[in-house]
Motif scaffolding. Structure first.
Motif, PDB file in Angstrom:
ATOM      1  N   LEU A  80       0.712  -1.027  -0.284  1.00 56.81           N
ATOM      2  CA  LEU A  80       0.011  -0.071   0.236  1.00 56.81           C
ATOM      3  C   LEU A  80       0.807   0.981  -0.075  1.00 56.81           C
ATOM      4  CD1 LEU A  80      -3.611  -1.642   2.503  1.00 56.81           C
ATOM      5  CD2 LEU A  80      -3.030  -0.710  -0.272  1.00 56.81           C
ATOM      6  N   ALA A  81       2.268   1.343   0.367  1.00 56.99           N
ATOM      7  CA  ALA A  81       3.167   2.127   0.498  1.00 56.99           C
ATOM      8  C   ALA A  81       3.050   2.373  -0.665  1.00 56.99           C
ATOM      9  CB  ALA A  81       3.614   1.947   1.630  1.00 56.99           C
ATOM     10  N   GLU A  82       3.559   1.777  -2.068  1.00 55.37           N
ATOM     11  CA  GLU A  82       3.815   1.883  -3.488  1.00 55.37           C
ATOM     12  C   GLU A  82       2.341   2.620  -3.645  1.00 55.37           C
ATOM     13  OE1 GLU A  82       6.701  -2.341  -3.905  1.00 55.37           O
ATOM     14  OE2 GLU A  82       4.627  -1.963  -4.515  1.00 55.37           O
ATOM     15  N   VAL A  83       1.364   1.818  -3.535  1.00 55.12           N
ATOM     16  CA  VAL A  83      -0.005   2.741  -3.876  1.00 55.12           C
ATOM     17  C   VAL A  83      -0.271   4.233  -4.144  1.00 55.12           C
ATOM     18  CG1 VAL A  83      -2.995   2.346  -4.212  1.00 55.12           C
ATOM     19  CG2 VAL A  83      -1.430   0.180  -4.116  1.00 55.12           C
ATOM     20  N   GLU A  84       0.620   4.792  -2.671  1.00 54.82           N
ATOM     21  CA  GLU A  84       0.008   5.996  -1.554  1.00 54.82           C
ATOM     22  C   GLU A  84       1.040   6.608  -2.619  1.00 54.82           C
ATOM     23  OE1 GLU A  84       0.972   5.371   2.185  1.00 54.82           O
ATOM     24  OE2 GLU A  84      -0.579   4.206   2.634  1.00 54.82           O
ATOM     25  N   GLU A  85       2.365   5.640  -3.508  1.00 53.71           N
ATOM     26  CA  GLU A  85       3.257   6.661  -3.651  1.00 53.71           C
ATOM     27  C   GLU A  85       2.525   7.261  -5.384  1.00 53.71           C
ATOM     28  OE1 GLU A  85       6.741   8.090  -3.128  1.00 53.71           O
ATOM     29  OE2 GLU A  85       6.463   7.097  -0.785  1.00 53.71           O
ATOM     30  N   PHE A  86       1.849   6.267  -5.542  1.00 54.64           N
ATOM     31  CA  PHE A  86       1.171   6.325  -7.351  1.00 54.64           C
ATOM     32  C   PHE A  86      -0.063   7.265  -6.895  1.00 54.64           C
ATOM     33  CE2 PHE A  86       2.502   2.027  -8.167  1.00 54.64           C
ATOM     34  CZ  PHE A  86       4.307   2.933  -9.543  1.00 54.64           C
ATOM     35  N   ALA A  87      -0.674   7.548  -5.604  1.00 53.85           N
ATOM     36  CA  ALA A  87      -1.403   8.798  -5.127  1.00 53.85           C
ATOM     37  C   ALA A  87      -1.134   9.931  -5.563  1.00 53.85           C
ATOM     38  CB  ALA A  87      -2.259   8.323  -3.931  1.00 53.85           C
ATOM     39  N   ARG A  88      -0.128   9.958  -5.001  1.00 53.12           N
ATOM     40  CA  ARG A  88       0.495  11.410  -5.151  1.00 53.12           C
ATOM     41  C   ARG A  88       0.595  12.145  -6.615  1.00 53.12           C
ATOM     42  NH1 ARG A  88       5.359  12.672  -1.295  1.00 53.12           N
ATOM     43  NH2 ARG A  88       5.816  10.401  -0.302  1.00 53.12           N
ATOM     44  N   LEU A  89       0.636  11.577  -7.311  1.00 54.62           N
ATOM     45  CA  LEU A  89      -0.148  11.632  -8.390  1.00 54.62           C
ATOM     46  C   LEU A  89      -1.283  12.198  -9.344  1.00 54.62           C
ATOM     47  CD1 LEU A  89       3.264  10.569 -10.317  1.00 54.62           C
ATOM     48  CD2 LEU A  89       3.163  12.461  -9.621  1.00 54.62           C
ATOM     49  N   GLY A  90      -2.227  11.134  -8.621  1.00 57.92           N
ATOM     50  CA  GLY A  90      -3.244  11.286  -8.980  1.00 57.92           C
ATOM     51  C   GLY A  90      -4.069   9.958  -8.537  1.00 57.92           C
ATOM     52  N   ASN A  91      -5.201   9.748  -9.251  1.00 59.09           N
ATOM     53  CA  ASN A  91      -6.046   8.924  -8.154  1.00 59.09           C
ATOM     54  C   ASN A  91      -5.475   7.041  -8.980  1.00 59.09           C
ATOM     55  OD1 ASN A  91      -8.048   7.846  -6.668  1.00 59.09           O
ATOM     56  ND2 ASN A  91      -9.630   7.779  -8.143  1.00 59.09           N
ATOM     57  N   PRO A  92      -5.305   6.171  -8.373  1.00 57.69           N
ATOM     58  CA  PRO A  92      -4.519   5.337  -8.941  1.00 57.69           C
ATOM     59  C   PRO A  92      -5.737   4.402  -9.154  1.00 57.69           C
ATOM     60  CG  PRO A  92      -3.343   5.572  -6.994  1.00 57.69           C
ATOM     61  CD  PRO A  92      -4.200   6.642  -7.229  1.00 57.69           C
ATOM     62  N   ILE A  93      -5.987   3.638  -9.555  1.00 51.95           N
ATOM     63  CA  ILE A  93      -6.796   2.563  -9.591  1.00 51.95           C
ATOM     64  C   ILE A  93      -6.185   1.182  -9.610  1.00 51.95           C
ATOM     65  CG2 ILE A  93      -8.768   1.145 -10.935  1.00 51.95           C
ATOM     66  CD1 ILE A  93      -9.076   4.517 -12.716  1.00 51.95           C
ATOM     67  N   VAL A  94      -6.469   0.331  -8.923  1.00 53.10           N
ATOM     68  CA  VAL A  94      -5.839  -1.145  -8.669  1.00 53.10           C
ATOM     69  C   VAL A  94      -6.589  -1.824  -9.059  1.00 53.10           C
ATOM     70  CG1 VAL A  94      -4.442  -2.876  -6.764  1.00 53.10           C
ATOM     71  CG2 VAL A  94      -4.354   0.016  -6.323  1.00 53.10           C
ATOM     72  N   VAL A  95      -5.788  -2.664  -9.680  1.00 55.39           N
ATOM     73  CA  VAL A  95      -6.577  -4.298 -10.410  1.00 55.39           C
ATOM     74  C   VAL A  95      -5.940  -5.498  -9.818  1.00 55.39           C
ATOM     75  CG1 VAL A  95      -7.385  -5.577 -12.331  1.00 55.39           C
ATOM     76  CG2 VAL A  95      -7.341  -3.033 -12.508  1.00 55.39           C
ATOM     77  N   SER A  96      -6.282  -6.233  -8.767  1.00 57.51           N
ATOM     78  CA  SER A  96      -5.681  -7.317  -8.630  1.00 57.51           C
ATOM     79  C   SER A  96      -6.111  -7.893  -9.592  1.00 57.51           C
ATOM     80  CB  SER A  96      -6.012  -7.885  -6.874  1.00 57.51           C
ATOM     81  OG  SER A  96      -5.723  -8.897  -7.193  1.00 57.51           O
ATOM     82  N   VAL A  97      -4.805  -9.579 -10.442  1.00 56.81           N
ATOM     83  CA  VAL A  97      -5.189 -10.726 -10.754  1.00 56.81           C
ATOM     84  C   VAL A  97      -4.265 -11.640  -9.948  1.00 56.81           C
ATOM     85  CG1 VAL A  97      -4.261 -12.062 -12.661  1.00 56.81           C
ATOM     86  CG2 VAL A  97      -3.758  -9.238 -12.973  1.00 56.81           C
ATOM     87  N   HIS A  98      -5.763 -12.485  -9.628  1.00 57.90           N
ATOM     88  CA  HIS A  98      -5.232 -13.474  -8.514  1.00 57.90           C
ATOM     89  C   HIS A  98      -4.965 -15.227  -9.480  1.00 57.90           C
ATOM     90  CE1 HIS A  98      -5.298 -15.274  -4.686  1.00 57.90           C
ATOM     91  NE2 HIS A  98      -6.909 -16.218  -4.996  1.00 57.90           N
TER      92      HIS A  98
END
Length: 166
Positions: A80-98
């Motif tokens: 989630l820390a990596e997602v937060e880094e991307f959120a600094r630039l906008g609203n990231p959308i996370v797609v999980s492939v399971h």
């Protein structure tokens, strides 16, 4: 998780005009330059996260973005820390492939990438290390989930459904 189908999803995104940055490739490139003699990739990944913070691979991945790119995807988010880094630039959308572990293991054994193993015990250890880094939180907080247990055509249909919503 390793072997789930992230690269396949990335290829679909590329077909749609996205620049896809493989965070694993970014990490491997840095590893080749900076790793200590005999250090495994996962140990290197843990070490740089301890030194530079949990979002370090995301920050390194941002350096790979083409300024002319209109749409960018990051393949292989691990925390989630990596997602937060991307959120600094906008609203990231996370797609999980399971995919279930047994299916992922058979895929990893078939592809035989340099950091893959054919020993099931090592693959389980890698899964536990990925979970310790924080991948479970990313999976739990994903905006969309692709369950990759069927054919490639099934996977592509699920991916296209999600991309059409975006």
């Amino acid at each position: 998780m390793p072997g789930s189908g992230k690269t396949l999803f990335g290829n679909i995104l590329k077909e749609r005009g996205y620049q896809v940055v493989s965070m694993g490739d970014v990490l491997r490139k840095r590893y080749e330059k900076d790793a200590k003699i005999g250090e495994r990739l996962m140990d290197y990944a843990k070490r740089i996260r301890e030194i530079y913070g949990d979002g370090v691979v995301a920050r390194l991945s941002l350096e790979e973005v083409d300024p002319k790119a209109k749409r960018v995807a990051f393949e292989g988010v691990r925390s989630l820390a990596e997602v937060e880094e991307f959120a600094r630039l906008g609203n990231p959308i996370v797609v999980s492939v399971h995919s279930p572990p047994s299916l992922r293991y058979s895929r990893l054994m078939a592809r035989q990438r340099s950091d893959d193993s054919t020993k099931i015990e090592e693959l389980k250890r890698r899964d536990y290390q990925e979970i310790a880094i924080g991948i479970g939180g990313v999976i739990a907080m994903a905006d969309y989930v692709i369950l990759n247990t069927g054919t490639i055509e099934d996977f592509k249909r699920q991916a296209e459904d999600i991309l059409n919503k975006l």
